[in-house]
Scaffold this motif. Structure first.
Motif, PDB file in Angstrom:
ATOM      1  N   ARG A 169      -0.665  15.647   2.567  1.00 39.40           N
ATOM      2  CA  ARG A 169      -1.951  15.148   3.081  1.00 39.40           C
ATOM      3  C   ARG A 169      -1.884  13.668   3.458  1.00 39.40           C
ATOM      4  O   ARG A 169      -2.410  13.254   4.485  1.00 39.40           O
ATOM      5  CB  ARG A 169      -3.063  15.361   2.034  1.00 39.40           C
ATOM      6  CG  ARG A 169      -3.344  16.825   1.683  1.00 39.40           C
ATOM      7  CD  ARG A 169      -3.783  17.624   2.898  1.00 39.40           C
ATOM      8  NE  ARG A 169      -4.246  18.960   2.535  1.00 39.40           N
ATOM      9  CZ  ARG A 169      -3.476  20.013   2.315  1.00 39.40           C
ATOM     10  NH1 ARG A 169      -2.156  19.873   2.394  1.00 39.40           N
ATOM     11  NH2 ARG A 169      -3.989  21.182   2.000  1.00 39.40           N
ATOM     12  N   LEU A 170      -1.242  12.866   2.619  1.00 40.10           N
ATOM     13  CA  LEU A 170      -1.151  11.429   2.892  1.00 40.10           C
ATOM     14  C   LEU A 170      -0.284  11.155   4.118  1.00 40.10           C
ATOM     15  O   LEU A 170      -0.592  10.268   4.920  1.00 40.10           O
ATOM     16  CB  LEU A 170      -0.593  10.705   1.668  1.00 40.10           C
ATOM     17  CG  LEU A 170      -1.511  10.664   0.441  1.00 40.10           C
ATOM     18  CD1 LEU A 170      -0.722  10.270  -0.808  1.00 40.10           C
ATOM     19  CD2 LEU A 170      -2.676   9.712   0.655  1.00 40.10           C
ATOM     20  N   GLY A 230     -15.263   2.645  -5.748  1.00 38.30           N
ATOM     21  CA  GLY A 230     -15.190   3.071  -7.141  1.00 38.30           C
ATOM     22  C   GLY A 230     -13.884   3.731  -7.529  1.00 38.30           C
ATOM     23  O   GLY A 230     -13.810   4.401  -8.563  1.00 38.30           O
ATOM     24  N   ILE A 231     -12.849   3.549  -6.708  1.00 35.48           N
ATOM     25  CA  ILE A 231     -11.546   4.164  -6.989  1.00 35.48           C
ATOM     26  C   ILE A 231     -10.495   3.069  -7.108  1.00 35.48           C
ATOM     27  O   ILE A 231     -10.336   2.253  -6.196  1.00 35.48           O
ATOM     28  CB  ILE A 231     -11.153   5.154  -5.879  1.00 35.48           C
ATOM     29  CG1 ILE A 231     -12.172   6.295  -5.805  1.00 35.48           C
ATOM     30  CG2 ILE A 231      -9.757   5.707  -6.119  1.00 35.48           C
ATOM     31  CD1 ILE A 231     -11.934   7.246  -4.657  1.00 35.48           C
ATOM     32  N   LEU A 232      -9.781   3.070  -8.230  1.00 37.09           N
ATOM     33  CA  LEU A 232      -8.754   2.053  -8.461  1.00 37.09           C
ATOM     34  C   LEU A 232      -7.376   2.658  -8.271  1.00 37.09           C
ATOM     35  O   LEU A 232      -7.029   3.669  -8.896  1.00 37.09           O
ATOM     36  CB  LEU A 232      -8.878   1.496  -9.877  1.00 37.09           C
ATOM     37  CG  LEU A 232      -7.996   0.283 -10.207  1.00 37.09           C
ATOM     38  CD1 LEU A 232      -8.353  -0.909  -9.333  1.00 37.09           C
ATOM     39  CD2 LEU A 232      -8.127  -0.082 -11.695  1.00 37.09           C
ATOM     40  N   VAL A 233      -6.579   2.068  -7.376  1.00 37.44           N
ATOM     41  CA  VAL A 233      -5.160   2.411  -7.236  1.00 37.44           C
ATOM     42  C   VAL A 233      -4.366   1.179  -7.643  1.00 37.44           C
ATOM     43  O   VAL A 233      -4.908   0.091  -7.771  1.00 37.44           O
ATOM     44  CB  VAL A 233      -4.811   2.856  -5.793  1.00 37.44           C
ATOM     45  CG1 VAL A 233      -5.539   4.136  -5.431  1.00 37.44           C
ATOM     46  CG2 VAL A 233      -5.113   1.753  -4.782  1.00 37.44           C
ATOM     47  N   ARG A 234      -3.093   1.353  -7.846  1.00 38.49           N
ATOM     48  CA  ARG A 234      -2.260   0.244  -8.318  1.00 38.49           C
ATOM     49  C   ARG A 234      -1.736  -0.556  -7.134  1.00 38.49           C
ATOM     50  O   ARG A 234      -0.899  -0.080  -6.367  1.00 38.49           O
ATOM     51  CB  ARG A 234      -1.086   0.791  -9.136  1.00 38.49           C
ATOM     52  CG  ARG A 234      -0.062  -0.262  -9.564  1.00 38.49           C
ATOM     53  CD  ARG A 234      -0.641  -1.213 -10.603  1.00 38.49           C
ATOM     54  NE  ARG A 234       0.420  -1.907 -11.319  1.00 38.49           N
ATOM     55  CZ  ARG A 234       0.940  -3.085 -10.968  1.00 38.49           C
ATOM     56  NH1 ARG A 234       0.509  -3.698  -9.878  1.00 38.49           N
ATOM     57  NH2 ARG A 234       1.887  -3.636 -11.706  1.00 38.49           N
ATOM     58  N   TYR A 251       1.646  -2.079  -0.100  1.00 41.22           N
ATOM     59  CA  TYR A 251       2.133  -0.995  -0.961  1.00 41.22           C
ATOM     60  C   TYR A 251       1.148  -0.729  -2.089  1.00 41.22           C
ATOM     61  O   TYR A 251       0.640  -1.669  -2.721  1.00 41.22           O
ATOM     62  CB  TYR A 251       3.476  -1.359  -1.578  1.00 41.22           C
ATOM     63  CG  TYR A 251       4.648  -1.351  -0.622  1.00 41.22           C
ATOM     64  CD1 TYR A 251       5.464  -0.233  -0.487  1.00 41.22           C
ATOM     65  CD2 TYR A 251       4.960  -2.487   0.132  1.00 41.22           C
ATOM     66  CE1 TYR A 251       6.551  -0.231   0.376  1.00 41.22           C
ATOM     67  CE2 TYR A 251       6.046  -2.495   0.992  1.00 41.22           C
ATOM     68  CZ  TYR A 251       6.831  -1.366   1.105  1.00 41.22           C
ATOM     69  OH  TYR A 251       7.909  -1.366   1.960  1.00 41.22           O
ATOM     70  N   VAL A 252       0.903   0.539  -2.359  1.00 38.23           N
ATOM     71  CA  VAL A 252       0.107   0.928  -3.518  1.00 38.23           C
ATOM     72  C   VAL A 252       0.793   2.095  -4.214  1.00 38.23           C
ATOM     73  O   VAL A 252       1.532   2.863  -3.595  1.00 38.23           O
ATOM     74  CB  VAL A 252      -1.345   1.314  -3.167  1.00 38.23           C
ATOM     75  CG1 VAL A 252      -2.093   0.143  -2.548  1.00 38.23           C
ATOM     76  CG2 VAL A 252      -1.389   2.533  -2.263  1.00 38.23           C
ATOM     77  N   ARG A 253       0.534   2.212  -5.507  1.00 37.85           N
ATOM     78  CA  ARG A 253       1.014   3.363  -6.272  1.00 37.85           C
ATOM     79  C   ARG A 253      -0.196   4.154  -6.746  1.00 37.85           C
ATOM     80  O   ARG A 253      -1.189   3.570  -7.202  1.00 37.85           O
ATOM     81  CB  ARG A 253       1.811   2.894  -7.493  1.00 37.85           C
ATOM     82  CG  ARG A 253       2.511   4.016  -8.270  1.00 37.85           C
ATOM     83  CD  ARG A 253       2.943   3.535  -9.636  1.00 37.85           C
ATOM     84  NE  ARG A 253       1.796   3.282 -10.498  1.00 37.85           N
ATOM     85  CZ  ARG A 253       1.808   2.487 -11.562  1.00 37.85           C
ATOM     86  NH1 ARG A 253       2.906   1.845 -11.896  1.00 37.85           N
ATOM     87  NH2 ARG A 253       0.723   2.315 -12.293  1.00 37.85           N
ATOM     88  N   ILE A 254      -0.110   5.463  -6.609  1.00 41.17           N
ATOM     89  CA  ILE A 254      -1.210   6.309  -7.084  1.00 41.17           C
ATOM     90  C   ILE A 254      -0.671   7.301  -8.114  1.00 41.17           C
ATOM     91  O   ILE A 254       0.382   7.901  -7.933  1.00 41.17           O
ATOM     92  CB  ILE A 254      -1.900   7.066  -5.927  1.00 41.17           C
ATOM     93  CG1 ILE A 254      -0.907   7.972  -5.196  1.00 41.17           C
ATOM     94  CG2 ILE A 254      -2.568   6.092  -4.966  1.00 41.17           C
ATOM     95  CD1 ILE A 254      -1.556   8.925  -4.229  1.00 41.17           C
ATOM     96  N   GLY A 255      -1.386   7.439  -9.220  1.00 45.34           N
ATOM     97  CA  GLY A 255      -1.040   8.444 -10.207  1.00 45.34           C
ATOM     98  C   GLY A 255      -1.508   9.810  -9.727  1.00 45.34           C
ATOM     99  O   GLY A 255      -2.545   9.930  -9.066  1.00 45.34           O
ATOM    100  N   ILE A 302     -10.861  13.841  -3.996  1.00 42.01           N
ATOM    101  CA  ILE A 302     -11.800  12.718  -3.876  1.00 42.01           C
ATOM    102  C   ILE A 302     -11.069  11.494  -3.338  1.00 42.01           C
ATOM    103  O   ILE A 302     -11.567  10.784  -2.452  1.00 42.01           O
ATOM    104  CB  ILE A 302     -12.455  12.407  -5.239  1.00 42.01           C
ATOM    105  CG1 ILE A 302     -13.369  13.574  -5.654  1.00 42.01           C
ATOM    106  CG2 ILE A 302     -13.257  11.102  -5.170  1.00 42.01           C
ATOM    107  CD1 ILE A 302     -13.920  13.440  -7.067  1.00 42.01           C
ATOM    108  N   LEU A 303      -9.859  11.231  -3.880  1.00 37.77           N
ATOM    109  CA  LEU A 303      -9.065  10.100  -3.400  1.00 37.77           C
ATOM    110  C   LEU A 303      -8.689  10.288  -1.933  1.00 37.77           C
ATOM    111  O   LEU A 303      -8.807   9.349  -1.127  1.00 37.77           O
ATOM    112  CB  LEU A 303      -7.798   9.943  -4.246  1.00 37.77           C
ATOM    113  CG  LEU A 303      -6.799   8.892  -3.766  1.00 37.77           C
ATOM    114  CD1 LEU A 303      -7.419   7.499  -3.790  1.00 37.77           C
ATOM    115  CD2 LEU A 303      -5.518   8.932  -4.611  1.00 37.77           C
ATOM    116  N   LEU A 304      -8.242  11.474  -1.569  1.00 39.87           N
ATOM    117  CA  LEU A 304      -7.844  11.734  -0.179  1.00 39.87           C
ATOM    118  C   LEU A 304      -9.004  11.497   0.779  1.00 39.87           C
ATOM    119  O   LEU A 304      -8.837  10.894   1.848  1.00 39.87           O
ATOM    120  CB  LEU A 304      -7.337  13.167  -0.049  1.00 39.87           C
ATOM    121  CG  LEU A 304      -5.985  13.465  -0.703  1.00 39.87           C
ATOM    122  CD1 LEU A 304      -5.706  14.959  -0.680  1.00 39.87           C
ATOM    123  CD2 LEU A 304      -4.850  12.693  -0.036  1.00 39.87           C
TER     124      LEU A 304
END
Length: 342
Positions: free
Chosen positions: A270-271, A302-306, A318-322, A331-333
Motif C-alpha cells: 500500500r505504501l 493524532g498519529i505519531l510515527v518515528r 525518513y520515518v519508521r513505522i511500527g 487508519i495510518l494508510l
C-alpha cells in the motif's frame, strides 16, 4: 554524532491517538503474563530474587542453553550500559544508522565511537566490507540484527566471519537480537565465546516495554564480570513473574511472526503504491522515505510515527513505522494518503 531520542514519547502529547513510533508486539502482552501479575500481586511486598533463578531457568529451557549463560537486567538498555561500564572501551565500532543507546553508553564511560555507514542504495544491508573496519584499535563492536531502524538481518555467514575476525583481534562483539524473534533468522547463541555477548529483551516480542526486562547471553566468565555493574534488585518481582509466564504462552512467537509478516507485506504494498520509498526489512517495523512534512502532518492528525532525522545517514524525509493490526494500519494508510494528496 546522534541526538539521543527514541520512539514512544507520547507523554505530554494528549493529542496523540495512535502511536506508530514504537515497535513492540501489536498483540500486546501475552494473556498468561497478564494473569500471572494479578495472581502474584500479594508477593510484591518482598524483595525480588536478585539472581532471577526461576526466570533464568525458564529462559534456559526456552532457548536450550545453560542457565549460567544468562544474565537478566532492567531491559536491554540496562545491560548495554552495564557492558560499557565494565569494558570502558576507548574505541567502539557501530553501524549507522542504528540504535543510539550503543553510542550513548560508550560515550558515557569515556569512549569514542566510529561509525560504519550503511547506504540506501543497497537497502542498508551490511556487507563483508565491514570486516575491514575492524582494526586492532577497536575494542568493542555493536551490531543489531535485524537492525533498527532499517529492519535488515545480517547474513549468518557474515556474522560468523565477524565473530572470528573479532576473536583474532581481541574485540568484544555485542550482538543485539532483540527483534530477531519477529524474523526467521537464527540466533548466534550457539557461537558464544569469550568475545561474544548477545542481547535479548521482552520489550518487543512480549509487549513488556513498561515492565523493563532484558537478558544477556554470554559465557559465565563474562557475565560474572558484567553483573556487578547493575543494581542488586534491577529486575523486579513483577518482571520476573511476567517473564516466566510469557514463555508459557503456547505458540505466541509463531502467531506473532505470521501476523506481522502478513501486515508488513500489506503495508509495503500500500505504501509503495502511494509513491513512498519503502525499504526491505524483516522486523516488526518499516523504514520509509517520503516528503519531510509527513511526520508533522501525521502528528497534527493524532498519529505519531518515528522521525528518523536524528539517525546518522538519514534525515527528516525518513520515518519508521511500527507494524500494528490491520484496523490501525488502515487508519495510518488513510492519514498518509490525505497528507500526500493535500
Amino acid at each position: 554524532m546522534q541526538r539521543y531520542e527514541h520512539g514512544g514519547n507520547v507523554y505530554g502529547e494528549e493529542s496523540i491517538l495512535l502511536d506508530f513510533s514504537i515497535n513492540v508486539n501489536p498483540m500486546g502482552m501475552p494473556p498468561k503474563a497478564r494473569q500471572a501479575i494479578v495472581d502474584h500481586i500479594d508477593e510484591f511486598d518482598i524483595y525480588p530474587d536478585c539472581h532471577c533463578r526461576k526466570l533464568r531457568q525458564a529462559l534456559a529451557d526456552h532457548h536450550g542453553i545453560p542457565a549460567d549463560r544468562i544474565l537478566c537486567g532492567n531491559g536491554a538498555s540496562d545491560l548495554i550500559f552495564r557492558i560499557c561500564a565494565w569494558k570502558k572501551a576507548r574505541l567502539a565500532l557501530v553501524t549507522a544508522p542504528t540504535f543510539s543507546e550503543y553510542e550513548r553508553a560508550v560515550r558515557q564511560f569515556g569512549g569514542q565511537v566510529r561509525e560504519y555507514l550503511l547506504f540506501p542504495e543497497n537497502g542498508f544491508l551490511l556487507t563483508e566490507d565491514f570486516l575491514n573496519s575492524m582494526t586492532k584499535e577497536t575494542e568493542i563492536v555493536f551490531l543489531c540484527s535485524p537492525n533498527n531502524p532499517t529492519g535488515r538481518l545480517i547474513p549468518e555467514d557474515l556474522l560468523e566471519r565477524i565473530i572470528a575476525r573479532a576473536k583474532e583481534l581481541g574485540i568484544l562483539v555485542v550482538l543485539d537480537e532483540c527483534f530477531l524473534p519477529f524474523t526467521k533468522g537464527n540466533t548466534m547463541a550457539g557461537q558464544l565465546c569469550e568475545n561474544l555477548l548477545i542481547l535479548r529483551a521482552y520489550t518487543k516480542m512480549y509487549g513488556m516495554a513498561g515492565i523493563r526486562l532484558g537478558y544477556l547471553f554470554g559465557i559465565p566468565e563474562l557475565l560474572e564480570r558484567i553483573a556487578p555493574y547493575g543494581s542488586e534488585w534491577s529486575v523486579s518481582s513483577v518482571a520476573q513473574v511476567a517473564g516466566v509466564a510469557a514463555l508459557e504462552e503456547e505458540g505466541w512467537e509463531e502467531k506473532t511472526r505470521c501476523m506481522v509478516q502478513e501486515q508488513r507485506e500489506y503495508m509495503v504494498q500500500r505504501l509503495s503504491q502511494m509513491g513512498l520509498n519503502v525499504f526491505p526489512g524483516e522486523g516488526n517495523y518499516l523504514l520509509l522515505q517520503g516528503p519531510a512534512r509527513l511526520h508533522p502532518a501525521l502528528k497534527e492528525r493524532g498519529i505519531l510515527v518515528r522521525s528518523c532525522g536524528n539517525y546518522t545517514g538519514l534525515g527528516d524525509s525518513y520515518v519508521r513505522i511500527g507494524i500494528k493490526q490491520q484496523e490501525e494500519n488502515d487508519i495510518l494508510l488513510n492519514a498518509i494518503r490525505e497528507v500526500l494528496n493535500g
